[in-house]
Design a protein around this motif. Structure first.
Motif, PDB file in Angstrom:
ATOM      1  N   LYS A  66      29.597  41.121  30.867  1.00 46.66           N
ATOM      2  CA  LYS A  66      28.392  41.790  31.570  1.00 46.66           C
ATOM      3  C   LYS A  66      27.330  42.472  30.562  1.00 46.66           C
ATOM      4  O   LYS A  66      26.134  42.430  31.050  1.00 46.66           O
ATOM      5  CB  LYS A  66      28.992  42.673  32.822  1.00 46.66           C
ATOM      6  CG  LYS A  66      27.953  43.058  33.592  1.00 46.66           C
ATOM      7  CD  LYS A  66      27.456  42.203  34.752  1.00 46.66           C
ATOM      8  CE  LYS A  66      26.459  42.877  35.674  1.00 46.66           C
ATOM      9  NZ  LYS A  66      27.321  43.449  36.642  1.00 46.66           N
ATOM     10  N   THR A  67      27.952  43.240  29.681  1.00 47.01           N
ATOM     11  CA  THR A  67      27.043  44.205  29.096  1.00 47.01           C
ATOM     12  C   THR A  67      26.258  43.278  28.139  1.00 47.01           C
ATOM     13  O   THR A  67      25.441  43.657  27.092  1.00 47.01           O
ATOM     14  CB  THR A  67      27.692  45.329  28.433  1.00 47.01           C
ATOM     15  OG1 THR A  67      28.621  44.705  27.492  1.00 47.01           O
ATOM     16  CG2 THR A  67      28.139  46.087  29.526  1.00 47.01           C
ATOM     17  N   PRO A  70      32.835  47.847  37.165  1.00 48.75           N
ATOM     18  CA  PRO A  70      31.330  47.728  37.523  1.00 48.75           C
ATOM     19  C   PRO A  70      30.483  48.745  37.268  1.00 48.75           C
ATOM     20  O   PRO A  70      29.376  48.595  36.503  1.00 48.75           O
ATOM     21  CB  PRO A  70      31.179  47.019  38.695  1.00 48.75           C
ATOM     22  CG  PRO A  70      32.649  46.532  38.958  1.00 48.75           C
ATOM     23  CD  PRO A  70      33.566  47.487  38.112  1.00 48.75           C
ATOM     24  N   MET A 114      23.085  34.316  29.477  1.00 49.89           N
ATOM     25  CA  MET A 114      22.639  35.587  29.469  1.00 49.89           C
ATOM     26  C   MET A 114      21.716  35.754  28.640  1.00 49.89           C
ATOM     27  O   MET A 114      21.893  35.515  27.549  1.00 49.89           O
ATOM     28  CB  MET A 114      23.694  36.699  29.512  1.00 49.89           C
ATOM     29  CG  MET A 114      23.251  38.268  29.397  1.00 49.89           C
ATOM     30  SD  MET A 114      24.382  39.202  29.126  1.00 49.89           S
ATOM     31  CE  MET A 114      25.420  39.186  30.686  1.00 49.89           C
ATOM     32  N   GLN A 152      24.729  49.002  30.270  1.00 52.16           N
ATOM     33  CA  GLN A 152      23.402  48.299  30.227  1.00 52.16           C
ATOM     34  C   GLN A 152      22.422  49.255  30.255  1.00 52.16           C
ATOM     35  O   GLN A 152      21.262  48.813  29.531  1.00 52.16           O
ATOM     36  CB  GLN A 152      23.339  47.438  31.408  1.00 52.16           C
ATOM     37  CG  GLN A 152      24.458  46.137  31.483  1.00 52.16           C
ATOM     38  CD  GLN A 152      24.327  45.347  32.848  1.00 52.16           C
ATOM     39  OE1 GLN A 152      24.197  45.882  33.876  1.00 52.16           O
ATOM     40  NE2 GLN A 152      24.067  44.023  32.582  1.00 52.16           N
ATOM     41  N   GLU A 183      33.216  40.170  41.218  1.00 50.49           N
ATOM     42  CA  GLU A 183      32.496  40.784  40.039  1.00 50.49           C
ATOM     43  C   GLU A 183      32.808  40.616  38.700  1.00 50.49           C
ATOM     44  O   GLU A 183      33.892  41.034  38.486  1.00 50.49           O
ATOM     45  CB  GLU A 183      31.789  42.314  40.279  1.00 50.49           C
ATOM     46  CG  GLU A 183      31.179  42.367  41.618  1.00 50.49           C
ATOM     47  CD  GLU A 183      30.511  44.055  41.567  1.00 50.49           C
ATOM     48  OE1 GLU A 183      30.107  44.519  40.667  1.00 50.49           O
ATOM     49  OE2 GLU A 183      30.541  44.637  42.720  1.00 50.49           O
ATOM     50  N   VAL A 184      31.960  40.309  37.785  1.00 52.49           N
ATOM     51  CA  VAL A 184      32.291  40.427  36.293  1.00 52.49           C
ATOM     52  C   VAL A 184      31.934  41.827  35.913  1.00 52.49           C
ATOM     53  O   VAL A 184      30.792  42.335  36.206  1.00 52.49           O
ATOM     54  CB  VAL A 184      31.426  39.177  35.632  1.00 52.49           C
ATOM     55  CG1 VAL A 184      31.525  39.302  34.127  1.00 52.49           C
ATOM     56  CG2 VAL A 184      32.100  37.898  36.133  1.00 52.49           C
ATOM     57  N   PHE A 185      32.534  42.253  34.746  1.00 51.10           N
ATOM     58  CA  PHE A 185      32.279  43.476  34.246  1.00 51.10           C
ATOM     59  C   PHE A 185      32.672  43.450  32.738  1.00 51.10           C
ATOM     60  O   PHE A 185      32.924  42.335  32.199  1.00 51.10           O
ATOM     61  CB  PHE A 185      32.899  44.731  34.981  1.00 51.10           C
ATOM     62  CG  PHE A 185      34.178  44.890  34.936  1.00 51.10           C
ATOM     63  CD1 PHE A 185      34.813  45.710  33.996  1.00 51.10           C
ATOM     64  CD2 PHE A 185      35.224  44.335  35.706  1.00 51.10           C
ATOM     65  CE1 PHE A 185      36.583  45.706  34.009  1.00 51.10           C
ATOM     66  CE2 PHE A 185      36.631  44.134  35.741  1.00 51.10           C
ATOM     67  CZ  PHE A 185      37.104  44.985  34.967  1.00 51.10           C
ATOM     68  N   ALA A 188      30.065  49.226  33.476  1.00 56.47           N
ATOM     69  CA  ALA A 188      29.058  48.061  32.857  1.00 56.47           C
ATOM     70  C   ALA A 188      27.573  48.579  33.321  1.00 56.47           C
ATOM     71  O   ALA A 188      26.585  48.170  32.524  1.00 56.47           O
ATOM     72  CB  ALA A 188      29.440  46.850  33.520  1.00 56.47           C
ATOM     73  N   GLU A 189      27.265  48.898  34.260  1.00 56.94           N
ATOM     74  CA  GLU A 189      25.838  49.507  34.734  1.00 56.94           C
ATOM     75  C   GLU A 189      25.440  50.470  33.621  1.00 56.94           C
ATOM     76  O   GLU A 189      24.155  50.457  33.328  1.00 56.94           O
ATOM     77  CB  GLU A 189      26.020  49.812  36.078  1.00 56.94           C
ATOM     78  CG  GLU A 189      25.986  48.754  37.011  1.00 56.94           C
ATOM     79  CD  GLU A 189      25.954  49.152  38.422  1.00 56.94           C
ATOM     80  OE1 GLU A 189      25.716  50.240  38.780  1.00 56.94           O
ATOM     81  OE2 GLU A 189      26.214  48.136  39.471  1.00 56.94           O
TER      82      GLU A 189
END
Length: 497
Positions: free
Chosen positions: A153-154, A227, A1, A234, A147-149, A230-231
């Protein structure tokens, strides 16, 4: 990442709020008090720019150590974009004493964040572990969505952080059925160890360690808010560049004091992010210029949440304009523990994500002591020129000491934060200050849990650990005192002879 990099302006002035501005109107009929010293929002008055209060953050290194005098940040002369990196490298020359300790702290925060960031090898190992686990999940439920969170993820994960995964659309009747099926499959494939199914939790999960990478996983079913959170994080990190380095430092700070787990009354990563965003929004709202110095922002955070915020009546939010609200208006008051911090969930405004942090009294104490350490002019200016300022609140631990991080994977903790964890000797005399992770009173009992579970010995275990730590620290102080006495006796004998 890949992690975005930012150029921080480190000499932005701390400007007071303009005199013609007033606090936003409150929806409440009665006035309330944001700060613990009982300053009413309805009667706040602000000084004009001409009569700004002295800036205690600068701690001008040119001042006499015996009588330090605060100095303001000076705005650097304008420079072109091409010249900016050269100016920064000039300020932050290796092993040099910076003019302002807050500039040095800013640089140490950036370097320590880089040290904590994953190396290409670590990133590759985690990606391979995720692919291996995903293959097992898709073998059982071919049509599901995985899904990864969370922190992976962040990009806010520490070297010891686990990976959070959610399985959506598996069409299982209950999460428990899916967790036990996944447990059997992981065992049969031989890719996991230390498998533990926690079926009776509010959110049932399976915990295990992927064998090849030794990375821990937490997997749940049909929890969609992970998730989404996490969005949101971000997006917040892209909007607020200081968030990532400050969050990483504070996660280590809390982890080293065992105050980072919600189940034990600590502050979780999501709540910590909301606290940081609320603070940054509040600073932006009432300051004429944006503060970029990470050292100043870290001290502001410790000051606000450790000393100033009236958590009995006031909660914090990062939803929309305004940072504060009256806890009673949202039903966030805990009658048994009114001092608990209330943090409005950015994704679900009716949810208080601070309500389970029942150990906030100790968290606030740690923040307050960190503020006192970082703003003690005699202590900070009395440090050896090569000694780390961040190391006065971040101590070495086995994981950090063994780690080789940074962009080239060769940076070590000792080189990055020299002198971290060593006792501080303030110029005021008296007993040594053993940094700010000590607990003050050995007789103090651990705070009671809100919902104690019969047979749960974790509270007693935590209390024993704290007492053992206090005993070690006390012995260290006693040994130092005995050594000083021996020196004094030898001097007296020499004089008599």
């Amino acid at each position: 990442m890949e992690t975005a990099s930012y150029f921080y302006e480190t000499l932005s002035p701390l400007s007071p709020p303009p005199s013609d501005r007033s606090p936003p109107p409150s929806d409440e009929s009665q006035p309330y008090y944001v700060y613990r010293n009982q300053i009413s929002l309805s009667s706040l008055s602000y000084p004009s720019p001409e009569t700004a209060a002295p800036d205690y953050f600068s701690l001008d290194a040119r001042a006499d150590v015996e009588e330090p005098s605060p100095a303001r940040f000076r705005t650097p002369p304008p420079a072109s974009e091409e010249e900016a990196p050269a100016v920064e490298s000039g300020w932050f020359r290796g092993n040099s004493r910076l003019r302002s300790p807050m500039l040095k702290l800013h640089k140490e925060i950036l370097d320590f964040s880089d040290f904590l960031s994953p190396t290409p090898e670590e990133q590759s190992a985690r990606n391979a572990a995720i692919e291996s686990v995903f293959n097992v999940i898709r073998y059982i439920w071919p049509n599901c969505k995985v899904e990864v969170f969370g922190s992976f993820k962040t990009g806010l994960y520490l070297p010891t952080s686990d990976i959070d995964v959610v399985i959506l659309g598996s069409d299982i009747k209950t999460p428990q059925i899916g967790l036990y099926a996944l447990s059997r499959a992981l065992s049969q494939k031989g890719i996991a160890k230390k498998i533990q199914v926690i079926a009776k939790a509010r959110v049932p999960i399976i915990k295990f360690v992927e064998k090849r990478s030794s990375v821990a996983f937490d997997i749940s079913f049909d929890v969609e808010n992970g998730p989404k959170a996490a969005e949101y994080i971000q997006d917040a990190i892209s909007k607020w560049p200081p968030l990532r380095p400050l969050c990483l430092i504070l996660k280590v700070f809390l982890q080293q004091r065992e105050l980072n787990e919600v189940y034990s009354g600590g502050i979780g990563s999501y709540a910590l992010l909301a606290m940081l965003i609320a603070m940054l929004q509040n600073l932006q709202e009432w300051n004429a210029s944006v503060e970029h110095n990470l050292g100043v922002l870290l001290v502001n955070f410790f000051d606000f949440y450790g000393r100033k915020l009236n958590t009995v009546d006031i909660g914090v939010t990062c939803n929309g304009p305004g940072t504060f609200f009256l806890k009673s208006t949202k039903g966030f008051v805990n009658k048994g523990q009114k001092f608990l911090i209330s943090i409005e969930d950015p994704q679900l405004p009716g949810n208080d994500i601070g309500k389970n942090s029942f150990n906030y009294f100790q968290i606030r104490s740690a923040f307050s002591m960190a503020f006192s350490t970082l703003t003690n002019a005699r202590t900070i200016l009395g440090l050896d020129p090569n000694r780390s300022i961040l190391g006065t609140i971040i101590r070495p631990d086995p994981v950090l000491l063994e780690r080789k991080g940074g962009s080239n994977g060769t940076m070590t903790f000792d080189h990055l934060l020299p002198g971290a964890g060593e006792p501080l000797s303030p110029q005021t005399g008296g007993q040594e200050l053993l940094c700010n992770w000590q607990v003050e009173d050995a007789e103090e009992e651990p705070l009671p849990r809100s919902n104690p579970i019969a047979g749960d010995g974790s509270a007693n275990s935590s209390g024993k650990k704290r007492k053992a730590l206090k005993e070690r620290l006390r012995n260290k102080v006693k040994e130092h005192a005995d050594m000083e006495k021996d020196k004094s006796k030898k001097k007296r004998r020499w004089k008599h002879q």
